[in-house]
Design a protein around this motif. Structure first.
Motif, PDB file in Angstrom:
ATOM      1  N   MET A 196      -8.799  25.005  -2.711  1.00  0.00           N
ATOM      2  CA  MET A 196      -9.067  24.816  -4.124  1.00  0.00           C
ATOM      3  C   MET A 196     -10.397  24.074  -4.269  1.00  0.00           C
ATOM      4  SD  MET A 196      -5.219  23.784  -5.398  1.00  0.00           S
ATOM      5  CE  MET A 196      -5.384  24.301  -7.103  1.00  0.00           C
ATOM      6  N   VAL A 197     -11.101  24.361  -5.362  1.00  0.00           N
ATOM      7  CA  VAL A 197     -12.394  23.730  -5.597  1.00  0.00           C
ATOM      8  C   VAL A 197     -12.468  23.193  -7.025  1.00  0.00           C
ATOM      9  CG1 VAL A 197     -13.603  25.152  -3.890  1.00  0.00           C
ATOM     10  CG2 VAL A 197     -13.545  25.869  -6.282  1.00  0.00           C
ATOM     11  N   LEU A 198     -13.311  22.182  -7.180  1.00  0.00           N
ATOM     12  CA  LEU A 198     -13.594  21.603  -8.485  1.00  0.00           C
ATOM     13  C   LEU A 198     -15.101  21.447  -8.586  1.00  0.00           C
ATOM     14  CD1 LEU A 198     -12.780  20.140 -11.142  1.00  0.00           C
ATOM     15  CD2 LEU A 198     -12.655  18.025  -9.792  1.00  0.00           C
ATOM     16  N   ASP A 199     -15.707  22.195  -9.507  1.00  0.00           N
ATOM     17  CA  ASP A 199     -17.142  22.058  -9.749  1.00  0.00           C
ATOM     18  C   ASP A 199     -17.355  20.854 -10.643  1.00  0.00           C
ATOM     19  OD1 ASP A 199     -17.957  24.306  -8.250  1.00  0.00           O
ATOM     20  OD2 ASP A 199     -17.383  25.632  -9.897  1.00  0.00           O
ATOM     21  N   LEU A 200     -18.283  19.975 -10.231  1.00  0.00           N
ATOM     22  CA  LEU A 200     -18.526  18.736 -10.971  1.00  0.00           C
ATOM     23  C   LEU A 200     -19.781  18.835 -11.828  1.00  0.00           C
ATOM     24  CD1 LEU A 200     -17.634  16.229  -8.144  1.00  0.00           C
ATOM     25  CD2 LEU A 200     -16.214  16.960 -10.043  1.00  0.00           C
TER      26      LEU A 200
ATOM     27  N   ARG B  33     -21.834  17.997  -6.079  1.00  0.00           N
ATOM     28  CA  ARG B  33     -21.788  19.217  -6.884  1.00  0.00           C
ATOM     29  C   ARG B  33     -20.388  19.819  -6.923  1.00  0.00           C
ATOM     30  NH1 ARG B  33     -22.115  24.141  -5.120  1.00  0.00           N
ATOM     31  NH2 ARG B  33     -22.979  23.550  -3.116  1.00  0.00           N
ATOM     32  N   GLN B  34     -19.651  19.694  -5.797  1.00  0.00           N
ATOM     33  CA  GLN B  34     -18.344  20.346  -5.732  1.00  0.00           C
ATOM     34  C   GLN B  34     -17.405  19.568  -4.808  1.00  0.00           C
ATOM     35  OE1 GLN B  34     -17.641  24.198  -3.514  1.00  0.00           O
ATOM     36  NE2 GLN B  34     -17.432  24.972  -5.605  1.00  0.00           N
ATOM     37  N   LEU B  35     -16.157  19.485  -5.226  1.00  0.00           N
ATOM     38  CA  LEU B  35     -15.089  18.993  -4.361  1.00  0.00           C
ATOM     39  C   LEU B  35     -14.239  20.180  -3.955  1.00  0.00           C
ATOM     40  CD1 LEU B  35     -13.707  15.751  -6.053  1.00  0.00           C
ATOM     41  CD2 LEU B  35     -14.946  15.936  -3.906  1.00  0.00           C
ATOM     42  N   GLU B  36     -13.794  20.170  -2.711  1.00  0.00           N
ATOM     43  CA  GLU B  36     -12.876  21.207  -2.256  1.00  0.00           C
ATOM     44  C   GLU B  36     -11.703  20.531  -1.571  1.00  0.00           C
ATOM     45  OE1 GLU B  36     -15.055  23.681   0.484  1.00  0.00           O
ATOM     46  OE2 GLU B  36     -14.710  22.320   2.133  1.00  0.00           O
ATOM     47  N   LEU B  37     -10.623  21.256  -1.421  1.00  0.00           N
ATOM     48  CA  LEU B  37      -9.488  20.742  -0.665  1.00  0.00           C
ATOM     49  C   LEU B  37      -8.775  21.910  -0.010  1.00  0.00           C
ATOM     50  CD1 LEU B  37      -6.561  21.367  -2.281  1.00  0.00           C
ATOM     51  CD2 LEU B  37      -7.533  19.688  -3.828  1.00  0.00           C
TER      52      LEU B  37
ATOM     53  N   LEU C 247       0.871  -1.176   0.000  1.00  0.00           N
ATOM     54  CA  LEU C 247       0.000   0.000   0.000  1.00  0.00           C
ATOM     55  C   LEU C 247       0.905   1.222   0.000  1.00  0.00           C
ATOM     56  CD1 LEU C 247      -2.712  -1.202   2.529  1.00  0.00           C
ATOM     57  CD2 LEU C 247      -2.899  -1.043   0.030  1.00  0.00           C
ATOM     58  N   VAL C 248       0.857   1.980  -1.095  1.00  0.00           N
ATOM     59  CA  VAL C 248       1.812   3.077  -1.282  1.00  0.00           C
ATOM     60  C   VAL C 248       1.156   4.453  -1.343  1.00  0.00           C
ATOM     61  CG1 VAL C 248       3.508   1.587  -2.425  1.00  0.00           C
ATOM     62  CG2 VAL C 248       1.771   2.794  -3.800  1.00  0.00           C
ATOM     63  N   GLY C 249      -0.175   4.501  -1.307  1.00  0.00           N
ATOM     64  CA  GLY C 249      -0.844   5.790  -1.382  1.00  0.00           C
ATOM     65  C   GLY C 249      -2.267   5.707  -0.879  1.00  0.00           C
ATOM     66  N   THR C 250      -2.839   6.884  -0.614  1.00  0.00           N
ATOM     67  CA  THR C 250      -4.211   6.944  -0.124  1.00  0.00           C
ATOM     68  C   THR C 250      -4.789   8.333  -0.364  1.00  0.00           C
ATOM     69  OG1 THR C 250      -5.636   6.514   1.791  1.00  0.00           O
ATOM     70  CG2 THR C 250      -3.558   7.642   2.240  1.00  0.00           C
ATOM     71  N   CYS C 251      -6.099   8.421  -0.374  1.00  0.00           N
ATOM     72  CA  CYS C 251      -6.806   9.695  -0.298  1.00  0.00           C
ATOM     73  C   CYS C 251      -8.222   9.422   0.183  1.00  0.00           C
ATOM     74  CB  CYS C 251      -6.798  10.469  -1.608  1.00  0.00           C
ATOM     75  SG  CYS C 251      -7.908   9.867  -2.866  1.00  0.00           S
ATOM     76  N   ALA C 252      -8.848  10.461   0.681  1.00  0.00           N
ATOM     77  CA  ALA C 252     -10.188  10.326   1.245  1.00  0.00           C
ATOM     78  C   ALA C 252     -11.116  11.383   0.665  1.00  0.00           C
ATOM     79  CB  ALA C 252     -10.134  10.458   2.768  1.00  0.00           C
ATOM     80  N   LEU C 253     -12.387  11.038   0.641  1.00  0.00           N
ATOM     81  CA  LEU C 253     -13.455  11.998   0.368  1.00  0.00           C
ATOM     82  C   LEU C 253     -14.212  12.179   1.675  1.00  0.00           C
ATOM     83  CD1 LEU C 253     -15.018  10.793  -3.012  1.00  0.00           C
ATOM     84  CD2 LEU C 253     -13.733  12.902  -2.605  1.00  0.00           C
ATOM     85  N   LEU C 254     -14.223  13.398   2.192  1.00  0.00           N
ATOM     86  CA  LEU C 254     -14.930  13.706   3.431  1.00  0.00           C
ATOM     87  C   LEU C 254     -16.233  14.395   3.088  1.00  0.00           C
ATOM     88  CD1 LEU C 254     -11.973  15.272   5.471  1.00  0.00           C
ATOM     89  CD2 LEU C 254     -12.592  12.871   5.240  1.00  0.00           C
ATOM     90  N   ARG C 255     -17.315  13.936   3.659  1.00  0.00           N
ATOM     91  CA  ARG C 255     -18.613  14.545   3.406  1.00  0.00           C
ATOM     92  C   ARG C 255     -18.735  15.833   4.208  1.00  0.00           C
ATOM     93  NH1 ARG C 255     -23.467  15.023   5.672  1.00  0.00           N
ATOM     94  NH2 ARG C 255     -25.284  15.070   4.315  1.00  0.00           N
ATOM     95  N   GLU C 256     -18.896  16.944   3.487  1.00  0.00           N
ATOM     96  CA  GLU C 256     -19.158  18.232   4.137  1.00  0.00           C
ATOM     97  C   GLU C 256     -20.669  18.456   4.198  1.00  0.00           C
ATOM     98  OE1 GLU C 256     -16.793  20.327   5.406  1.00  0.00           O
ATOM     99  OE2 GLU C 256     -15.269  18.844   4.909  1.00  0.00           O
ATOM    100  N   THR C 257     -21.307  18.327   3.033  1.00  0.00           N
ATOM    101  CA  THR C 257     -22.767  18.394   2.916  1.00  0.00           C
ATOM    102  C   THR C 257     -23.152  17.351   1.866  1.00  0.00           C
ATOM    103  OG1 THR C 257     -22.852  19.953   1.056  1.00  0.00           O
ATOM    104  CG2 THR C 257     -22.695  20.920   3.273  1.00  0.00           C
ATOM    105  N   ASP C 258     -24.434  17.246   1.558  1.00  0.00           N
ATOM    106  CA  ASP C 258     -24.852  16.317   0.515  1.00  0.00           C
ATOM    107  C   ASP C 258     -24.282  16.705  -0.848  1.00  0.00           C
ATOM    108  OD1 ASP C 258     -26.263  14.733   2.267  1.00  0.00           O
ATOM    109  OD2 ASP C 258     -28.202  15.645   1.819  1.00  0.00           O
ATOM    110  N   ALA C 259     -23.963  17.982  -1.046  1.00  0.00           N
ATOM    111  CA  ALA C 259     -23.515  18.462  -2.345  1.00  0.00           C
ATOM    112  C   ALA C 259     -22.015  18.752  -2.408  1.00  0.00           C
ATOM    113  CB  ALA C 259     -24.287  19.725  -2.721  1.00  0.00           C
ATOM    114  N   VAL C 260     -21.357  18.856  -1.257  1.00  0.00           N
ATOM    115  CA  VAL C 260     -19.947  19.245  -1.215  1.00  0.00           C
ATOM    116  C   VAL C 260     -19.159  18.234  -0.394  1.00  0.00           C
ATOM    117  CG1 VAL C 260     -18.288  21.036  -0.548  1.00  0.00           C
ATOM    118  CG2 VAL C 260     -20.551  21.694  -1.409  1.00  0.00           C
TER     119      VAL C 260
ATOM    120  N   LYS D   7     -15.769   8.912  -8.109  1.00  0.00           N
ATOM    121  CA  LYS D   7     -16.720   8.532  -7.051  1.00  0.00           C
ATOM    122  C   LYS D   7     -17.630   9.710  -6.723  1.00  0.00           C
ATOM    123  CE  LYS D   7     -18.393   5.841  -3.861  1.00  0.00           C
ATOM    124  NZ  LYS D   7     -19.161   4.649  -4.221  1.00  0.00           N
ATOM    125  N   ALA D   8     -17.064  10.902  -6.613  1.00  0.00           N
ATOM    126  CA  ALA D   8     -17.874  12.086  -6.313  1.00  0.00           C
ATOM    127  C   ALA D   8     -18.926  12.306  -7.396  1.00  0.00           C
ATOM    128  CB  ALA D   8     -16.975  13.314  -6.162  1.00  0.00           C
ATOM    129  N   ARG D   9     -18.530  12.167  -8.643  1.00  0.00           N
ATOM    130  CA  ARG D   9     -19.497  12.328  -9.747  1.00  0.00           C
ATOM    131  C   ARG D   9     -20.587  11.272  -9.661  1.00  0.00           C
ATOM    132  NH1 ARG D   9     -14.927  14.138 -13.605  1.00  0.00           N
ATOM    133  NH2 ARG D   9     -15.423  16.358 -13.777  1.00  0.00           N
TER     134      ARG D   9
END
Length: 155
Positions: free
Chosen positions: A151-155, A112-116, A64-77, A105-107
């Motif tokens: 930074m944000v990415l609108d999906l 609606r939007q990813l942020e970091l 296992l050499v890498g990882t990332c997570a998606l954290l739920r902020e709201t239903d859309a973000v 996965k987010a799509r």
């Protein structure tokens, strides 16, 4: 036989030590672990998955050499967070594969939007985020002392 190409897999509970170690490795190279880091790294099930988030792991040559997570902020973000690739596996496109898996996965979830949140010192990471389509946005108050760019990415 170990795989010759990096592969993105979904997090399983037995991955928690690797999830922690991969993030600990990069964070302590540049910064200090903060309380929000410890909460998520010690209990990804409770702080990420049980809240509607997702974690991806990168496997390469049986490790296992890498990882990332998606954290739920709201239903859309959702927030793209805890992205890490061990130094020995950097330069193989693993960060991009992890980012693409998270965006897909987010799509699929109808997000609606990813942020970091990141830090301007991490120029290779910021370059990757820009290649993935993220753009700089105003930075709100954060519980992370090291966060100095959003930074944000609108999906």
């Amino acid at each position: 036989m170990a795989e010759s190409l990096p592969k993105i897999i979904l997090y399983r509970p037995e991955h928690q030590p690797a999830f922690r170690a991969l993030n600990h490795e990069w964070i302590t190279r540049y910064f200090q672990l903060e309380e929000p880091d410890n909460r998520m790294l010690d209990d990804p099930q409770g702080y990420i998955l049980d809240q509607g988030g997702h974690i991806f792991m990168a496997s390469y040559q049986g490790q296992l050499v890498g990882t990332c997570a998606l954290l739920r902020e709201t239903d859309a973000v959702f927030e793209l967070a805890k992205m890490a690739v061990t130094p020995s596996a950097q330069g193989l496109g693993i960060g991009r594969l992890l980012g693409e898996a998270a965006i897909a996965k987010a799509r699929a979830l109808g997000i609606r939007q990813l942020e970091l949140l990141s830090n301007r010192r991490l120029s290779p990471a910021l370059a990757l985020y820009r290649k993935l389509g993220f753009v700089e946005a105003p930075l709100p108050a954060s519980e992370y002392q090291r966060a100095d760019i959003r930074m944000v990415l609108d999906l």
